[in-house]
Design a protein around this motif. Structure first.
Motif, PDB file in Angstrom:
ATOM      1  N   SER A 165       0.765  -0.793  -0.357  1.00 40.80           N
ATOM      2  CA  SER A 165      -0.333   0.272   0.022  1.00 40.80           C
ATOM      3  C   SER A 165       0.918   1.227  -0.241  1.00 40.80           C
ATOM      4  O   SER A 165       0.441   2.077  -0.476  1.00 40.80           O
ATOM      5  N   GLN A 166       1.864   1.358   0.863  1.00 42.20           N
ATOM      6  CA  GLN A 166       2.793   2.422   0.885  1.00 42.20           C
ATOM      7  C   GLN A 166       3.562   3.072  -0.759  1.00 42.20           C
ATOM      8  O   GLN A 166       3.583   3.941  -0.502  1.00 42.20           O
ATOM      9  N   SER A 167       3.903   1.723  -1.373  1.00 41.88           N
ATOM     10  CA  SER A 167       4.405   1.791  -2.627  1.00 41.88           C
ATOM     11  C   SER A 167       3.669   1.644  -3.580  1.00 41.88           C
ATOM     12  O   SER A 167       3.609   3.116  -4.605  1.00 41.88           O
ATOM     13  N   PHE A 168       2.087   1.462  -3.257  1.00 40.52           N
ATOM     14  CA  PHE A 168       1.008   1.810  -4.725  1.00 40.52           C
ATOM     15  C   PHE A 168       0.812   3.613  -4.620  1.00 40.52           C
ATOM     16  O   PHE A 168       1.248   4.927  -4.986  1.00 40.52           O
ATOM     17  N   GLU A 169       0.976   3.690  -2.705  1.00 41.54           N
ATOM     18  CA  GLU A 169       0.532   5.207  -2.323  1.00 41.54           C
ATOM     19  C   GLU A 169       1.908   6.346  -3.681  1.00 41.54           C
ATOM     20  O   GLU A 169       1.690   7.271  -3.906  1.00 41.54           O
ATOM     21  N   GLU A 170       3.026   5.830  -3.182  1.00 41.41           N
ATOM     22  CA  GLU A 170       4.660   6.772  -3.710  1.00 41.41           C
ATOM     23  C   GLU A 170       3.925   6.429  -5.328  1.00 41.41           C
ATOM     24  O   GLU A 170       4.622   7.848  -5.895  1.00 41.41           O
ATOM     25  N   ASP A 171       4.019   5.691  -5.421  1.00 46.40           N
ATOM     26  CA  ASP A 171       4.050   5.217  -7.210  1.00 46.40           C
ATOM     27  C   ASP A 171       3.355   5.310  -7.881  1.00 46.40           C
ATOM     28  O   ASP A 171       3.269   6.093  -9.232  1.00 46.40           O
ATOM     29  N   GLN A 172       2.031   5.671  -7.267  1.00 45.98           N
ATOM     30  CA  GLN A 172       0.768   5.628  -8.226  1.00 45.98           C
ATOM     31  C   GLN A 172      -0.408   6.736  -8.282  1.00 45.98           C
ATOM     32  O   GLN A 172      -0.500   7.887  -8.535  1.00 45.98           O
ATOM     33  N   TYR A 173      -0.313   6.591  -6.270  1.00 47.99           N
ATOM     34  CA  TYR A 173      -1.314   7.384  -5.701  1.00 47.99           C
ATOM     35  C   TYR A 173      -0.978   9.274  -5.732  1.00 47.99           C
ATOM     36  O   TYR A 173      -1.845   9.907  -6.538  1.00 47.99           O
ATOM     37  N   MET A 174       0.200   9.182  -4.925  1.00 47.20           N
ATOM     38  CA  MET A 174       0.048  10.563  -5.645  1.00 47.20           C
ATOM     39  C   MET A 174       1.343  11.704  -6.992  1.00 47.20           C
ATOM     40  O   MET A 174       0.957  12.519  -6.691  1.00 47.20           O
ATOM     41  N   PRO A 175       1.513  10.678  -7.634  1.00 46.77           N
ATOM     42  CA  PRO A 175       2.197  11.235  -9.051  1.00 46.77           C
ATOM     43  C   PRO A 175       0.355  12.047  -9.697  1.00 46.77           C
ATOM     44  O   PRO A 175       0.877  12.891  -9.864  1.00 46.77           O
ATOM     45  N   LEU A 176      -0.002  10.676  -9.464  1.00 47.22           N
ATOM     46  CA  LEU A 176      -1.518  11.384 -10.198  1.00 47.22           C
ATOM     47  C   LEU A 176      -2.565  12.287  -9.350  1.00 47.22           C
ATOM     48  O   LEU A 176      -2.656  13.219 -10.386  1.00 47.22           O
ATOM     49  N   LYS A 177      -1.910  12.332  -8.615  1.00 53.82           N
ATOM     50  CA  LYS A 177      -2.558  13.873  -7.347  1.00 53.82           C
ATOM     51  C   LYS A 177      -2.369  14.844  -7.838  1.00 53.82           C
ATOM     52  O   LYS A 177      -2.199  15.878  -8.014  1.00 53.82           O
ATOM     53  N   THR A 178      -0.226  15.089  -7.425  1.00 56.49           N
ATOM     54  CA  THR A 178       0.149  15.911  -8.255  1.00 56.49           C
ATOM     55  C   THR A 178       0.303  16.340  -9.582  1.00 56.49           C
ATOM     56  O   THR A 178      -0.152  17.422  -9.859  1.00 56.49           O
ATOM     57  N   GLN A 179      -0.810  15.087 -11.037  1.00 57.27           N
ATOM     58  CA  GLN A 179      -0.263  15.836 -11.791  1.00 57.27           C
ATOM     59  C   GLN A 179      -1.791  16.189 -11.817  1.00 57.27           C
ATOM     60  O   GLN A 179      -2.121  17.237 -12.240  1.00 57.27           O
ATOM     61  N   VAL A 180      -2.250  16.097 -11.149  1.00 57.76           N
ATOM     62  CA  VAL A 180      -4.829  16.659 -11.767  1.00 57.76           C
ATOM     63  C   VAL A 180      -4.058  18.023 -11.245  1.00 57.76           C
ATOM     64  O   VAL A 180      -4.770  18.501 -11.513  1.00 57.76           O
ATOM     65  N   LEU A 181      -3.259  18.328  -9.668  1.00 61.58           N
ATOM     66  CA  LEU A 181      -3.270  19.635  -9.218  1.00 61.58           C
ATOM     67  C   LEU A 181      -2.651  20.197 -10.440  1.00 61.58           C
ATOM     68  O   LEU A 181      -2.708  21.329 -10.329  1.00 61.58           O
ATOM     69  N   GLU A 182      -1.719  19.529 -10.498  1.00 59.02           N
ATOM     70  CA  GLU A 182      -1.031  21.164 -11.882  1.00 59.02           C
ATOM     71  C   GLU A 182      -1.652  21.261 -13.093  1.00 59.02           C
ATOM     72  O   GLU A 182      -1.959  21.643 -13.837  1.00 59.02           O
ATOM     73  N   THR A 183      -2.127  20.180 -13.841  1.00 57.33           N
ATOM     74  CA  THR A 183      -3.292  20.571 -14.063  1.00 57.33           C
ATOM     75  C   THR A 183      -4.510  21.268 -13.827  1.00 57.33           C
ATOM     76  O   THR A 183      -4.567  22.159 -14.849  1.00 57.33           O
ATOM     77  N   LEU A 184      -4.973  21.166 -12.934  1.00 54.00           N
ATOM     78  CA  LEU A 184      -6.346  22.184 -12.524  1.00 54.00           C
ATOM     79  C   LEU A 184      -5.450  23.981 -12.593  1.00 54.00           C
ATOM     80  O   LEU A 184      -5.807  24.626 -12.875  1.00 54.00           O
ATOM     81  N   ARG A 185      -4.267  24.113 -11.707  1.00 53.39           N
ATOM     82  CA  ARG A 185      -3.191  25.474 -12.168  1.00 53.39           C
ATOM     83  C   ARG A 185      -3.633  25.406 -13.270  1.00 53.39           C
ATOM     84  O   ARG A 185      -3.441  26.646 -13.957  1.00 53.39           O
ATOM     85  N   GLU A 186      -2.834  24.905 -14.379  1.00 50.31           N
ATOM     86  CA  GLU A 186      -2.418  25.742 -15.905  1.00 50.31           C
ATOM     87  C   GLU A 186      -3.984  25.736 -16.215  1.00 50.31           C
ATOM     88  O   GLU A 186      -3.726  26.645 -17.420  1.00 50.31           O
ATOM     89  N   ILE A 187      -5.148  24.636 -16.124  1.00 48.83           N
ATOM     90  CA  ILE A 187      -6.423  24.858 -16.986  1.00 48.83           C
ATOM     91  C   ILE A 187      -6.603  26.888 -16.292  1.00 48.83           C
ATOM     92  O   ILE A 187      -7.511  27.295 -16.966  1.00 48.83           O
ATOM     93  N   GLU A 188      -6.547  26.631 -14.915  1.00 48.47           N
ATOM     94  CA  GLU A 188      -6.421  28.330 -14.667  1.00 48.47           C
ATOM     95  C   GLU A 188      -6.115  29.179 -15.155  1.00 48.47           C
ATOM     96  O   GLU A 188      -6.566  30.414 -15.721  1.00 48.47           O
ATOM     97  N   ARG A 189      -4.957  28.738 -15.566  1.00 42.89           N
ATOM     98  CA  ARG A 189      -3.820  29.765 -16.322  1.00 42.89           C
ATOM     99  C   ARG A 189      -4.460  30.305 -17.685  1.00 42.89           C
ATOM    100  O   ARG A 189      -4.671  31.315 -18.026  1.00 42.89           O
ATOM    101  N   LEU A 190      -4.521  28.772 -18.434  1.00 43.15           N
ATOM    102  CA  LEU A 190      -4.993  28.993 -19.542  1.00 43.15           C
ATOM    103  C   LEU A 190      -6.779  29.938 -19.728  1.00 43.15           C
ATOM    104  O   LEU A 190      -6.867  30.771 -20.167  1.00 43.15           O
ATOM    105  N   SER A 191      -7.655  29.720 -18.246  1.00 43.00           N
ATOM    106  CA  SER A 191      -8.992  30.627 -18.911  1.00 43.00           C
ATOM    107  C   SER A 191      -8.604  32.148 -18.897  1.00 43.00           C
ATOM    108  O   SER A 191      -9.250  33.050 -19.347  1.00 43.00           O
ATOM    109  N   HIS A 192      -7.424  32.287 -17.706  1.00 46.16           N
ATOM    110  CA  HIS A 192      -7.215  33.750 -17.553  1.00 46.16           C
ATOM    111  C   HIS A 192      -7.183  34.520 -18.833  1.00 46.16           C
ATOM    112  O   HIS A 192      -7.125  35.487 -19.334  1.00 46.16           O
TER     113      HIS A 192
END
Length: 70
Positions: free
Chosen positions: A33-60
Motif C-alpha cells: 500500500s505504501q508503494s502504491f501510494e508513492e508510485d501511483q496515487y501521489m504522482p496522479l494527484k500531483t499531476q491532476v493538481l498541476e493540470t488544474l493550475r494550468e487550466i486556471e492559467r489558460l482560462s485567464h
C-alpha cells in the motif's frame, strides 16, 4: 464543455479519489500500500493538481484575449 465545467468535474473527481484513498488506507497498511501510494496515487494527484493550475492559467489567458478582441 467549458473550461469551468471541466475544472469542476476534475476537482470533484479528485476529491472523490482522495476520500476513497483515505478509506482504503485506513484498512490497507502494508509495504504494498505504501508503494502504491508513492508510485501511483501521489504522482496522479500531483499531476491532476498541476493540470488544474494550468487550466486556471489558460482560462485567464482566454479571458484576456476575449477582452482585447471585444
Amino acid at each position: 464543455m467549458s473550461l469551468n465545467t471541466g475544472v469542476g468535474k476534475l476537482t470533484l473527481a479528485l476529491k472523490a479519489l482522495e476520500a476513497r484513498w483515505e478509506q482504503t488506507r485506513d484498512r490497507w497498511r502494508d509495504p504494498v500500500s505504501q508503494s502504491f501510494e508513492e508510485d501511483q496515487y501521489m504522482p496522479l494527484k500531483t499531476q491532476v493538481l498541476e493540470t488544474l493550475r494550468e487550466i486556471e492559467r489558460l482560462s485567464h489567458a482566454l479571458d484576456r484575449a476575449r477582452q482585447s478582441c471585444g
